[in-house]
Design a protein around this motif. Sequence first.
Motif, PDB file in Angstrom:
ATOM      1  N   PRO A  98      -4.099  -6.140  -7.620  1.00  0.00           N
ATOM      2  CA  PRO A  98      -2.835  -6.625  -7.185  1.00  0.00           C
ATOM      3  C   PRO A  98      -1.826  -6.918  -6.510  1.00  0.00           C
ATOM      4  N   GLY A  99      -0.335  -6.280  -6.285  1.00  0.00           N
ATOM      5  CA  GLY A  99       1.186  -7.131  -6.021  1.00  0.00           C
ATOM      6  C   GLY A  99       1.312  -7.424  -7.486  1.00  0.00           C
ATOM      7  N   THR A 154      -1.162   2.098   7.036  1.00  0.00           N
ATOM      8  CA  THR A 154      -1.895   0.742   6.858  1.00  0.00           C
ATOM      9  C   THR A 154      -3.208   0.774   6.611  1.00  0.00           C
ATOM     10  N   THR A 155      -4.248   0.555   6.613  1.00  0.00           N
ATOM     11  CA  THR A 155      -6.219   0.755   6.501  1.00  0.00           C
ATOM     12  C   THR A 155      -5.622   0.718   7.831  1.00  0.00           C
ATOM     13  N   ASP A 163       1.141  -1.891  -5.640  1.00  0.00           N
ATOM     14  CA  ASP A 163       1.345  -2.999  -3.972  1.00  0.00           C
ATOM     15  C   ASP A 163       0.755  -2.395  -3.241  1.00  0.00           C
ATOM     16  N   GLY A 164      -0.934  -1.837  -3.651  1.00  0.00           N
ATOM     17  CA  GLY A 164      -2.108  -1.939  -2.742  1.00  0.00           C
ATOM     18  C   GLY A 164      -2.875  -3.381  -3.326  1.00  0.00           C
ATOM     19  N   ALA A 165      -4.007  -2.992  -2.348  1.00  0.00           N
ATOM     20  CA  ALA A 165      -4.908  -4.086  -2.644  1.00  0.00           C
ATOM     21  C   ALA A 165      -6.271  -4.197  -3.413  1.00  0.00           C
ATOM     22  N   SER A 166      -5.981  -3.024  -4.613  1.00  0.00           N
ATOM     23  CA  SER A 166      -7.472  -2.709  -5.548  1.00  0.00           C
ATOM     24  C   SER A 166      -6.482  -3.186  -6.549  1.00  0.00           C
ATOM     25  N   ILE A 176     -10.784  -0.188   3.838  1.00  0.00           N
ATOM     26  CA  ILE A 176      -9.722  -0.600   3.044  1.00  0.00           C
ATOM     27  C   ILE A 176      -8.829   0.288   1.701  1.00  0.00           C
ATOM     28  N   ASP A 177      -7.977  -1.102   1.296  1.00  0.00           N
ATOM     29  CA  ASP A 177      -6.384  -0.791   1.499  1.00  0.00           C
ATOM     30  C   ASP A 177      -6.814  -0.492  -0.746  1.00  0.00           C
TER      31      ASP A 177
END
Length: 597
Positions: A405-406, A307-308, A372-375, A339-340
Amino acid sequence: MPTHCRLDTYTAGIAFKAMLSLGIVMNSPVGTYKRNEIHDFRWPRSLLLVQKPRMKKAGLSSLILSLAFLAACGDETIGVQVPTLEIDPVEIDVSLTPFGATQSYAVTLRSVGSASLEVERLTLVGASDGAPVPLDLALTVSESLPKRLAPNSSFEVQIAHLPRDTVLDEGRLLVASDDPSRPLAFVPIRQRAVGAPRIAAVPDAEAAVLEASTAGGVRSFVAAVRFGEVQVGLQKVETLHVVNTGGGGLPLEVTEVTLSPSVPGLELRLEPDANVDPLLLAALSTTGLRSGVARSFRVELSYAPPTTNSTVSTVLFVHSSDPATPVFEIPISGQGPGIDPPLMRISPPGPLDFGAARVGQTVDRAITVHNDGASPLELEPLVLTDNPAGVFSLLEAAMAQSIAPGQNRVFNLRFSPVATGVVQGSLRIASTSAGVSALTYGLRGEGSVEQACTPSNVDPTEPGNGACEGAQDRGAIFLSGNQTEQRSFTGQVFERDSDEDWSRYTIEVDGGCTLIGYEVTARITPPPGEQAQVCVSLGACDSPVRENCSSGTASILLLSGTATCNAFSNYVPFYVRTYRTGGALSCEPYSVNVTAR
């Protein structure tokens, strides 16, 4: 019987001059002896008796000198040949033999008597009677035994020492000869603990070996492992090597390597693994190592932050025989990003298998790139980097893509075989986003003369469901007492002559494993003009409890099924296999109805 004493000319001359210097004139019952006449004479034992009436003034001195000669001669004849053995050295010290190497020690056997010496036997024995012979000692005799040595001649034997463990070696060399004074001679062999092992960690084992042979010794050491910041989804690997920088003949014994505390995402790999078999490491400076002797072992630490804001703070502990540092410690640190970042995932994971296609026809498949990340994930245009005869192609124009993301992006590819046989290619998928590595995605297809077709709706389970292990999971069936459940599926297509498809169900009953039996039925309805069979099997994929096949409806009945139920904890799998047996390929879907009760 008279005593015979034979003197050589030199000895007799020295004795005679001594008597003259004392002014001795010897009168004896057997004659008078003058200067230059003493060469070979006999003295009766009666000379040993002191008879005052027959002695002159100088008689006392004469008697003393005579007694000295007689004492030297005794009852033997001077000059009788006697074999005598001399061994050099009288003790063998093997303390300086380096661990893992072989060192030889020479032993000289010399004949120093007046007669030839016969060496009858040479062997290694224990340090004391009944003690075992150390396995690390060996005797090499280049001469044939027994061997006779003329006076003042010699020959050598070799004691080889090849230490292979931490036990100090002691024994004896036994020499059997015809030396009457010691027919059995023993040469002790001793090993003392010289020097001490010293544990150290180095970044490069081969470089450390070279440094150890220089005047400055080893200069590069690893005192800590620092991963720094590692992006989520990536893995960073650090390696080091544990070595023995000590001197002397003792190895470094490593018995355990651990991480404490354990950290999520941090893995330890050892080569070879000291936690399985203790390791004995020779000193870096040791030369002439035998094959199979280790100088070091490799420690690999890999960190993939889960995780971050995750952190690493732990210690690598190495337990060894170093008397100064029995527990060697290396601190380890690292952290995940603040940050992710984006995280790229490809499905199917690859390689992408197009299966068999008839030459001149095509087969289409799709891959999906997930973020699958946040950026945002910034993709470069996809490129076919290995494409024999141009049989693989992208159905969309190659262009850069941005995946939020996603989210995901689907890419369609086509296989168009131009000849029979297996063809392999590759697709490069890369990103301009920080922390995302490019990857090479494999492609595979087979050109065939077998009849095949391309359905209008591609079966998404192909080609993985062509074997039991890749069976499509179609869910669970829950059965109450005397209840019947039905399931059905359609959309499956036979795409070639030998095509077969597997599906997997599980049965769970509300009565638990007290239920006395199961019955499972599957019925296949192929497209018009095609023939197919259906099989039902209950239990494990590779070893079913029951199996039945039919061209229409297949059923299995398992009575007294308690053992099977218990084996799978009331979650018993059964498989439905459909396969094509004949008719013209229609590329139309078939359907299967399943009943369980």
